[in-house]
Design a protein around this motif. Structure first.
Motif, PDB file in Angstrom:
ATOM      1  N   ASP A  69       0.759  -1.130  -0.102  1.00 41.04           N
ATOM      2  CA  ASP A  69      -0.124  -0.073  -0.004  1.00 41.04           C
ATOM      3  C   ASP A  69       0.825   1.434   0.001  1.00 41.04           C
ATOM      4  O   ASP A  69       0.549   2.319  -0.708  1.00 41.04           O
ATOM      5  CB  ASP A  69      -0.888   0.020   1.227  1.00 41.04           C
ATOM      6  CG  ASP A  69      -2.026  -1.097   1.175  1.00 41.04           C
ATOM      7  OD1 ASP A  69      -2.379  -1.552   0.083  1.00 41.04           O
ATOM      8  OD2 ASP A  69      -2.437  -1.204   2.333  1.00 41.04           O
ATOM      9  N   ALA A  70       1.839   1.205   0.991  1.00 42.99           N
ATOM     10  CA  ALA A  70       2.740   2.392   0.816  1.00 42.99           C
ATOM     11  C   ALA A  70       3.389   2.696  -0.565  1.00 42.99           C
ATOM     12  O   ALA A  70       3.765   3.836  -1.089  1.00 42.99           O
ATOM     13  CB  ALA A  70       3.769   2.215   1.980  1.00 42.99           C
ATOM     14  N   VAL A  71       4.004   1.593  -1.235  1.00 42.71           N
ATOM     15  CA  VAL A  71       4.625   1.836  -2.233  1.00 42.71           C
ATOM     16  C   VAL A  71       3.629   2.151  -3.474  1.00 42.71           C
ATOM     17  O   VAL A  71       4.007   3.127  -4.430  1.00 42.71           O
ATOM     18  CB  VAL A  71       5.266   0.596  -2.980  1.00 42.71           C
ATOM     19  CG1 VAL A  71       5.821   0.532  -4.346  1.00 42.71           C
ATOM     20  CG2 VAL A  71       6.499   0.172  -1.884  1.00 42.71           C
ATOM     21  N   SER A  77       2.196   4.766 -10.427  1.00 39.17           N
ATOM     22  CA  SER A  77       2.669   4.258 -11.980  1.00 39.17           C
ATOM     23  C   SER A  77       2.869   2.854 -11.685  1.00 39.17           C
ATOM     24  O   SER A  77       2.810   2.133 -12.917  1.00 39.17           O
ATOM     25  CB  SER A  77       3.788   4.905 -12.557  1.00 39.17           C
ATOM     26  OG  SER A  77       4.927   4.820 -11.710  1.00 39.17           O
ATOM     27  N   LEU A  78       2.943   2.160 -10.619  1.00 40.36           N
ATOM     28  CA  LEU A  78       3.370   1.028 -10.390  1.00 40.36           C
ATOM     29  C   LEU A  78       2.259  -0.081 -10.283  1.00 40.36           C
ATOM     30  O   LEU A  78       2.295  -1.286  -9.964  1.00 40.36           O
ATOM     31  CB  LEU A  78       4.438   0.718  -9.192  1.00 40.36           C
ATOM     32  CG  LEU A  78       5.586   1.193  -9.284  1.00 40.36           C
ATOM     33  CD1 LEU A  78       6.468   1.089  -8.109  1.00 40.36           C
ATOM     34  CD2 LEU A  78       6.328   0.363 -10.593  1.00 40.36           C
ATOM     35  N   ALA A  79       1.021   0.752 -10.156  1.00 42.36           N
ATOM     36  CA  ALA A  79      -0.316  -0.214  -9.803  1.00 42.36           C
ATOM     37  C   ALA A  79      -0.615  -1.296 -10.796  1.00 42.36           C
ATOM     38  O   ALA A  79      -1.094  -2.375 -10.312  1.00 42.36           O
ATOM     39  CB  ALA A  79      -1.426   0.821 -10.085  1.00 42.36           C
ATOM     40  N   GLY A  80      -0.297  -1.101 -12.087  1.00 45.52           N
ATOM     41  CA  GLY A  80      -0.761  -2.310 -13.023  1.00 45.52           C
ATOM     42  C   GLY A  80       0.278  -3.588 -12.627  1.00 45.52           C
ATOM     43  O   GLY A  80       0.045  -4.632 -12.885  1.00 45.52           O
ATOM     44  N   ARG A  81       1.502  -3.265 -12.073  1.00 47.04           N
ATOM     45  CA  ARG A  81       2.428  -4.254 -11.964  1.00 47.04           C
ATOM     46  C   ARG A  81       2.301  -4.830 -10.596  1.00 47.04           C
ATOM     47  O   ARG A  81       2.204  -6.139 -10.116  1.00 47.04           O
ATOM     48  CB  ARG A  81       3.753  -3.821 -11.934  1.00 47.04           C
ATOM     49  CG  ARG A  81       5.024  -4.718 -11.564  1.00 47.04           C
ATOM     50  CD  ARG A  81       6.174  -4.418 -12.102  1.00 47.04           C
ATOM     51  NE  ARG A  81       7.363  -5.296 -11.730  1.00 47.04           N
ATOM     52  CZ  ARG A  81       8.603  -4.907 -11.841  1.00 47.04           C
ATOM     53  NH1 ARG A  81       9.099  -3.749 -11.989  1.00 47.04           N
ATOM     54  NH2 ARG A  81       9.586  -5.799 -11.510  1.00 47.04           N
ATOM     55  N   PRO A 126      12.466   6.743  -2.925  1.00 48.72           N
ATOM     56  CA  PRO A 126      12.005   7.758  -3.814  1.00 48.72           C
ATOM     57  C   PRO A 126      11.949   7.299  -5.391  1.00 48.72           C
ATOM     58  O   PRO A 126      11.140   7.617  -6.068  1.00 48.72           O
ATOM     59  CB  PRO A 126      12.926   8.742  -3.589  1.00 48.72           C
ATOM     60  CG  PRO A 126      14.250   8.145  -2.967  1.00 48.72           C
ATOM     61  CD  PRO A 126      13.680   7.182  -2.355  1.00 48.72           C
ATOM     62  N   LYS A 127      12.698   6.247  -5.773  1.00 49.00           N
ATOM     63  CA  LYS A 127      12.466   5.737  -7.158  1.00 49.00           C
ATOM     64  C   LYS A 127      11.819   4.577  -7.187  1.00 49.00           C
ATOM     65  O   LYS A 127      11.813   3.823  -6.344  1.00 49.00           O
ATOM     66  CB  LYS A 127      13.950   5.125  -7.757  1.00 49.00           C
ATOM     67  CG  LYS A 127      14.972   6.604  -7.782  1.00 49.00           C
ATOM     68  CD  LYS A 127      16.245   6.066  -8.109  1.00 49.00           C
ATOM     69  CE  LYS A 127      17.360   7.361  -8.403  1.00 49.00           C
ATOM     70  NZ  LYS A 127      18.752   6.684  -8.849  1.00 49.00           N
ATOM     71  N   PRO A 128      10.965   4.332  -8.033  1.00 53.84           N
ATOM     72  CA  PRO A 128      10.093   3.331  -8.337  1.00 53.84           C
ATOM     73  C   PRO A 128      10.857   2.099  -8.277  1.00 53.84           C
ATOM     74  O   PRO A 128      10.411   1.106  -7.669  1.00 53.84           O
ATOM     75  CB  PRO A 128       9.231   3.581  -9.466  1.00 53.84           C
ATOM     76  CG  PRO A 128       9.408   4.825  -9.923  1.00 53.84           C
ATOM     77  CD  PRO A 128      10.638   5.254  -8.972  1.00 53.84           C
ATOM     78  N   ASP A 130      13.816   1.234  -6.902  1.00 52.04           N
ATOM     79  CA  ASP A 130      14.325   0.991  -5.559  1.00 52.04           C
ATOM     80  C   ASP A 130      13.282   0.514  -4.731  1.00 52.04           C
ATOM     81  O   ASP A 130      13.359  -0.287  -3.752  1.00 52.04           O
ATOM     82  CB  ASP A 130      15.033   1.949  -5.214  1.00 52.04           C
ATOM     83  CG  ASP A 130      16.155   2.524  -5.836  1.00 52.04           C
ATOM     84  OD1 ASP A 130      16.744   1.627  -6.401  1.00 52.04           O
ATOM     85  OD2 ASP A 130      16.757   3.655  -5.710  1.00 52.04           O
ATOM     86  N   ALA A 131      11.873   1.158  -4.732  1.00 54.44           N
ATOM     87  CA  ALA A 131      10.610   0.360  -4.045  1.00 54.44           C
ATOM     88  C   ALA A 131      10.213  -0.869  -4.324  1.00 54.44           C
ATOM     89  O   ALA A 131      10.127  -1.607  -3.304  1.00 54.44           O
ATOM     90  CB  ALA A 131       9.523   1.677  -4.195  1.00 54.44           C
ATOM     91  N   VAL A 132      10.379  -1.203  -5.632  1.00 51.77           N
ATOM     92  CA  VAL A 132      10.044  -2.577  -6.159  1.00 51.77           C
ATOM     93  C   VAL A 132      11.079  -3.511  -5.612  1.00 51.77           C
ATOM     94  O   VAL A 132      10.892  -4.579  -5.149  1.00 51.77           O
ATOM     95  CB  VAL A 132       9.820  -2.580  -7.530  1.00 51.77           C
ATOM     96  CG1 VAL A 132       9.750  -4.091  -8.136  1.00 51.77           C
ATOM     97  CG2 VAL A 132       8.657  -1.919  -7.845  1.00 51.77           C
ATOM     98  N   ARG A 133      12.347  -3.144  -5.800  1.00 47.56           N
ATOM     99  CA  ARG A 133      13.330  -3.813  -5.147  1.00 47.56           C
ATOM    100  C   ARG A 133      13.258  -4.236  -3.477  1.00 47.56           C
ATOM    101  O   ARG A 133      13.480  -5.364  -3.283  1.00 47.56           O
ATOM    102  CB  ARG A 133      14.890  -3.442  -5.367  1.00 47.56           C
ATOM    103  CG  ARG A 133      15.607  -4.159  -6.439  1.00 47.56           C
ATOM    104  CD  ARG A 133      17.031  -3.622  -6.538  1.00 47.56           C
ATOM    105  NE  ARG A 133      16.905  -2.784  -7.895  1.00 47.56           N
ATOM    106  CZ  ARG A 133      17.400  -1.721  -8.154  1.00 47.56           C
ATOM    107  NH1 ARG A 133      17.561  -0.954  -7.065  1.00 47.56           N
ATOM    108  NH2 ARG A 133      17.260  -1.190  -9.276  1.00 47.56           N
ATOM    109  N   ALA A 134      12.824  -3.200  -2.851  1.00 49.97           N
ATOM    110  CA  ALA A 134      12.782  -3.450  -1.606  1.00 49.97           C
ATOM    111  C   ALA A 134      11.500  -4.469  -1.181  1.00 49.97           C
ATOM    112  O   ALA A 134      11.478  -5.169  -0.363  1.00 49.97           O
ATOM    113  CB  ALA A 134      12.399  -2.126  -0.898  1.00 49.97           C
ATOM    114  N   LEU A 135      10.383  -4.332  -2.007  1.00 50.39           N
ATOM    115  CA  LEU A 135       9.271  -5.173  -1.742  1.00 50.39           C
ATOM    116  C   LEU A 135       9.807  -6.564  -2.300  1.00 50.39           C
ATOM    117  O   LEU A 135       9.323  -7.512  -1.468  1.00 50.39           O
ATOM    118  CB  LEU A 135       8.037  -4.560  -3.064  1.00 50.39           C
ATOM    119  CG  LEU A 135       7.009  -3.824  -2.531  1.00 50.39           C
ATOM    120  CD1 LEU A 135       5.974  -3.594  -3.482  1.00 50.39           C
ATOM    121  CD2 LEU A 135       6.299  -4.592  -1.339  1.00 50.39           C
ATOM    122  N   ALA A 136      10.463  -6.785  -3.182  1.00 45.45           N
ATOM    123  CA  ALA A 136      11.085  -8.087  -3.440  1.00 45.45           C
ATOM    124  C   ALA A 136      11.899  -8.771  -2.341  1.00 45.45           C
ATOM    125  O   ALA A 136      11.509  -9.919  -2.017  1.00 45.45           O
ATOM    126  CB  ALA A 136      11.859  -8.142  -4.906  1.00 45.45           C
TER     127      ALA A 136
END
Length: 182
Positions: A69-71, A77-81, A126-128, A130-136
């Motif tokens: 939710d935070a990401v 812009s990452l909603a689709g993924r 702040p970068k999408p 990096d945020a996705v990497r943190a989620l992974a």
């Protein structure tokens, strides 16, 4: 040829065979009841351990849901993924919560997940990318912890943990794949 009839008894009441069978059944039930008293504490302990395991797993899934939710709030812009993966994490939290005897509604469900005061939001890069990497990384770590928890989990919870750990590992893989490779 003449037919011979056997005389049937017309004595009232149950037959001796019925009485013996019934008595054996009562004695067996009494023995089983006596034996199960010592096993009740073991069963209670297993049930309690299963509840604790489910509660902890539900909490972990809700925390991961909060990360998604935070990401998504920080990077729409990452909603689709991310939305399909978030939906699965929500199902995992619900599945773990459903098995608890006193399952309360997940704070991450309904309006609480959209309320900024519901729980502190995890920090988001702040970068999408990096945020996705943190989620992974979070998905991978949680899948690993769940895999370790399988060693002591009761059968039903073990199957659920294994399934959710596998899904988490798949999520981690999908999150580390470059967007164009899918």
């Amino acid at each position: 040829m003449p037919s011979y009839r056997t005389a049937q008894r017309s004595r009232p009441g149950p037959r001796r065979r019925s009485l013996l069978t019934g008595a054996a059944g009562v004695a067996s039930a009494a023995l089983l009841a006596g034996c199960s008293d010592s096993g009740d504490s073991d069963a209670d302990e297993r049930t309690s351990a299963a509840r604790r395991l489910r509660a902890a797993a539900a909490k972990d899934s809700r925390e991961l849901l909060g990360r998604y939710d935070a990401v998504l709030a920080a990077h729409p812009s990452l909603a689709g993924r991310l939305t399909p993966l978030r939906a699965e994490v929500k199902q995992h939290a619900d599945a773990f919560a459903a098995g608890r005897a006193t399952a309360s509604p997940s704070p991450a469900s309904g309006a609480a997940s959209r309320s900024p005061s519901a729980r502190p939001s995890p920090s988001v890069a702040p970068k999408p990318e990096d945020a996705v990497r943190a989620l992974a990384k979070a998905e991978r770590e949680l899948a690993d912890r769940r895999g370790e928890a399988l060693l002591d989990a009761p059968a039903e919870e073990g199957r659920l943990l294994a399934s959710v750990a596998a899904a988490g590992a798949a999520h981690a893989y999908l999150l580390t794949e470059p967007e164009g490779d899918k």
